[in-house]
Write a protein that holds these residues in place. Structure first.
Motif, PDB file in Angstrom:
ATOM      1  N   VAL A 165       0.584  -1.282   0.045  1.00 27.30           N
ATOM      2  CA  VAL A 165      -0.192  -0.090  -0.050  1.00 27.30           C
ATOM      3  C   VAL A 165       1.046   0.881   0.032  1.00 27.30           C
ATOM      4  N   ILE A 166       1.666   1.521   0.644  1.00 26.83           N
ATOM      5  CA  ILE A 166       3.132   2.305   1.377  1.00 26.83           C
ATOM      6  C   ILE A 166       3.069   2.531  -0.205  1.00 26.83           C
ATOM      7  N   TRP A 167       4.695   1.443  -0.918  1.00 24.79           N
ATOM      8  CA  TRP A 167       4.967   1.625  -1.826  1.00 24.79           C
ATOM      9  C   TRP A 167       3.917   2.657  -3.110  1.00 24.79           C
ATOM     10  N   THR A 168       2.629   2.333  -2.956  1.00 29.42           N
ATOM     11  CA  THR A 168       2.038   2.285  -3.946  1.00 29.42           C
ATOM     12  C   THR A 168       2.172   3.817  -4.147  1.00 29.42           C
ATOM     13  N   ILE A 169       1.848   4.448  -3.166  1.00 34.80           N
ATOM     14  CA  ILE A 169       1.921   6.192  -2.970  1.00 34.80           C
ATOM     15  C   ILE A 169       3.215   6.375  -3.301  1.00 34.80           C
ATOM     16  N   VAL A 170       4.553   5.648  -2.684  1.00 38.25           N
ATOM     17  CA  VAL A 170       5.962   6.126  -3.692  1.00 38.25           C
ATOM     18  C   VAL A 170       5.661   6.445  -4.731  1.00 38.25           C
ATOM     19  N   ASN A 171       5.335   5.470  -5.205  1.00 38.88           N
ATOM     20  CA  ASN A 171       5.386   5.099  -6.738  1.00 38.88           C
ATOM     21  C   ASN A 171       4.184   5.984  -7.834  1.00 38.88           C
ATOM     22  N   MET A 172       2.801   6.181  -6.409  1.00 33.84           N
ATOM     23  CA  MET A 172       2.516   7.253  -8.003  1.00 33.84           C
ATOM     24  C   MET A 172       3.438   8.767  -7.802  1.00 33.84           C
ATOM     25  N   LEU A 173       3.720   9.226  -6.541  1.00 38.58           N
ATOM     26  CA  LEU A 173       4.816  10.431  -6.378  1.00 38.58           C
ATOM     27  C   LEU A 173       5.833  10.524  -7.217  1.00 38.58           C
ATOM     28  N   GLY A 174       6.804   9.392  -6.892  1.00 41.16           N
ATOM     29  CA  GLY A 174       8.019   9.345  -8.239  1.00 41.16           C
ATOM     30  C   GLY A 174       7.748   9.582  -9.464  1.00 41.16           C
ATOM     31  N   ILE A 175       6.653   9.081  -9.908  1.00 43.68           N
ATOM     32  CA  ILE A 175       6.608   9.309 -11.116  1.00 43.68           C
ATOM     33  C   ILE A 175       5.877  10.715 -12.104  1.00 43.68           C
ATOM     34  N   TYR A 176       5.368  11.508 -11.418  1.00 44.03           N
ATOM     35  CA  TYR A 176       5.453  12.730 -10.239  1.00 44.03           C
ATOM     36  C   TYR A 176       6.557  13.686 -10.655  1.00 44.03           C
ATOM     37  N   ILE A 177       7.436  13.235  -9.950  1.00 42.53           N
ATOM     38  CA  ILE A 177       8.665  14.077  -9.337  1.00 42.53           C
ATOM     39  C   ILE A 177       9.837  13.821 -10.499  1.00 42.53           C
ATOM     40  N   TYR A 178      10.075  12.684 -10.854  1.00 43.00           N
ATOM     41  CA  TYR A 178      11.227  12.252 -12.134  1.00 43.00           C
ATOM     42  C   TYR A 178      10.575  13.189 -13.179  1.00 43.00           C
ATOM     43  N   TRP A 179       8.913  12.875 -13.391  1.00 45.72           N
ATOM     44  CA  TRP A 179       9.280  13.432 -14.815  1.00 45.72           C
ATOM     45  C   TRP A 179       9.135  14.794 -15.081  1.00 45.72           C
ATOM     46  N   LEU A 180       8.959  15.730 -12.933  1.00 41.07           N
ATOM     47  CA  LEU A 180       9.873  17.574 -13.339  1.00 41.07           C
ATOM     48  C   LEU A 180      10.546  16.950 -13.535  1.00 41.07           C
ATOM     49  N   LYS A 181      11.253  16.618 -12.626  1.00 42.11           N
ATOM     50  CA  LYS A 181      13.161  16.751 -13.257  1.00 42.11           C
ATOM     51  C   LYS A 181      13.878  16.306 -13.952  1.00 42.11           C
ATOM     52  N   GLY A 182      12.818  15.779 -14.986  1.00 40.33           N
ATOM     53  CA  GLY A 182      13.985  16.085 -16.635  1.00 40.33           C
ATOM     54  C   GLY A 182      13.799  14.430 -16.225  1.00 40.33           C
ATOM     55  N   SER A 183      13.882  13.813 -15.935  1.00 36.39           N
ATOM     56  CA  SER A 183      13.914  11.749 -15.855  1.00 36.39           C
ATOM     57  C   SER A 183      12.843  11.296 -16.438  1.00 36.39           C
ATOM     58  N   PRO A 184      12.002  11.215 -18.066  1.00 38.03           N
ATOM     59  CA  PRO A 184      11.596  10.289 -18.612  1.00 38.03           C
ATOM     60  C   PRO A 184      11.112   8.861 -17.820  1.00 38.03           C
ATOM     61  N   ILE A 185      12.736   8.173 -17.851  1.00 32.26           N
ATOM     62  CA  ILE A 185      12.758   6.675 -18.109  1.00 32.26           C
ATOM     63  C   ILE A 185      13.475   6.006 -16.328  1.00 32.26           C
ATOM     64  N   TYR A 186      13.276   7.081 -15.684  1.00 32.97           N
ATOM     65  CA  TYR A 186      13.010   7.235 -14.061  1.00 32.97           C
ATOM     66  C   TYR A 186      11.727   7.239 -13.296  1.00 32.97           C
ATOM     67  N   SER A 187      10.794   8.030 -14.285  1.00 33.21           N
ATOM     68  CA  SER A 187       8.934   8.360 -14.221  1.00 33.21           C
ATOM     69  C   SER A 187       8.206   7.208 -14.813  1.00 33.21           C
ATOM     70  N   ILE A 188       8.820   6.082 -15.754  1.00 32.80           N
ATOM     71  CA  ILE A 188       8.394   4.813 -16.384  1.00 32.80           C
ATOM     72  C   ILE A 188       9.135   4.155 -15.277  1.00 32.80           C
ATOM     73  N   GLN A 189       9.970   4.061 -15.070  1.00 39.01           N
ATOM     74  CA  GLN A 189      10.203   2.761 -13.830  1.00 39.01           C
ATOM     75  C   GLN A 189       9.555   2.274 -12.602  1.00 39.01           C
ATOM     76  N   TYR A 190       8.793   3.540 -12.422  1.00 38.00           N
ATOM     77  CA  TYR A 190       8.307   4.007 -11.036  1.00 38.00           C
ATOM     78  C   TYR A 190       6.824   4.110 -11.345  1.00 38.00           C
ATOM     79  N   GLY A 191       6.461   4.066 -12.922  1.00 38.27           N
ATOM     80  CA  GLY A 191       5.177   3.423 -13.330  1.00 38.27           C
ATOM     81  C   GLY A 191       5.003   2.583 -13.144  1.00 38.27           C
TER      82      GLY A 191
END
Length: 219
Positions: A165-191
């Motif tokens: 459950v906690i990882w789900t929250i972390v992963n959803m935030l991670g998608i957003y954070i790394y997209w903003l930071k210009g690392s789409p592959i890390y956004s995809i990783q969190y997806g």
């Protein structure tokens, strides 16, 4: 041949990828799959991912909380690896996933909120006092994912279902954070992590159902 090489380089640049990002992402995905299947080899791959990600987070993205988190992941992954070895080899009862009681879940929620506030304020103070630490970017989002990741990791070591459950929250935030930071592959990783988290929950839930609750006593 040269044309194909140039095309590959352009494709990697399009996705903001570097060899380190690709290696870290690959090791992380395999690690999560193995952990979801309760396989020990997921932990050493997790250590590789944490090491590479710590370097990238601090030097490339100025995500101080995430960088510290990844550094802490290295001993934490070793702890989890040891906990699974001991849990599987020493216990007489099956070492299977279980849920916390409602009271402990509430305590977990309160503790997580307090830790996020303390962590975020601590990072602000640290960035002001230590010259080599950059000013934190996306401070509270970064602090939230960092603290929740610590909680999820220790719950995973003890095979508590709440970790997914906690990882789900972390992963959803991670998608957003790394997209903003210009690392789409890390956004995809969190997806991908998000999808694998659902897979992990299903696999662990099946383990819960396969053993009588009365005989399954985890540490």
């Amino acid at each position: 041949m040269e044309t194909n090489l140039l095309a590959t380089i352009e494709w990697l640049q399009l996705f903001g990828s570097t060899p380190l990002e690709i290696l870290a992402t690959s090791s992380a995905i395999v690690a999560v799959i193995l952990i979801a299947r309760q396989h020990m080899l997921g932990w050493p791959l997790g250590i590789l991912w944490a090491s590479l990600s710590a370097w990238l987070a601090i030097t490339e993205w100025q995500l101080v909380s995430d960088g510290i988190l990844y550094l802490f992941y290295i001993p934490i992954q070793l702890y989890c690896w040891r906990a699974w070895v001991i849990g599987g080899a020493v216990q007489t009862a099956p070492f299977i996933p279980r849920w916390l009681t409602g009271q402990r879940q509430l305590a977990l929620l309160v503790a997580a909120i307090i830790c996020i506030v303390v962590w975020g304020q601590g990072i602000l103070v640290l960035a002001e006092q230590v010259s080599w630490i950059p000013q934190p970017s996306l401070l509270w989002l970064d602090a939230t994912t960092t603290v929740l990741s610590f909680f999820a990791q220790f719950l995973q070591a003890r095979k508590r279902m709440e970790n997914w459950v906690i990882w789900t929250i972390v992963n959803m935030l991670g998608i957003y954070i790394y997209w903003l930071k210009g690392s789409p592959i890390y956004s995809i990783q969190y997806g991908i992590f998000l999808v694998l988290g659902i897979y992990g929950w299903i696999q662990w839930h099946r383990s819960c159902q396969s053993c009588p609750q009365s005989s399954a006593v985890n540490p």
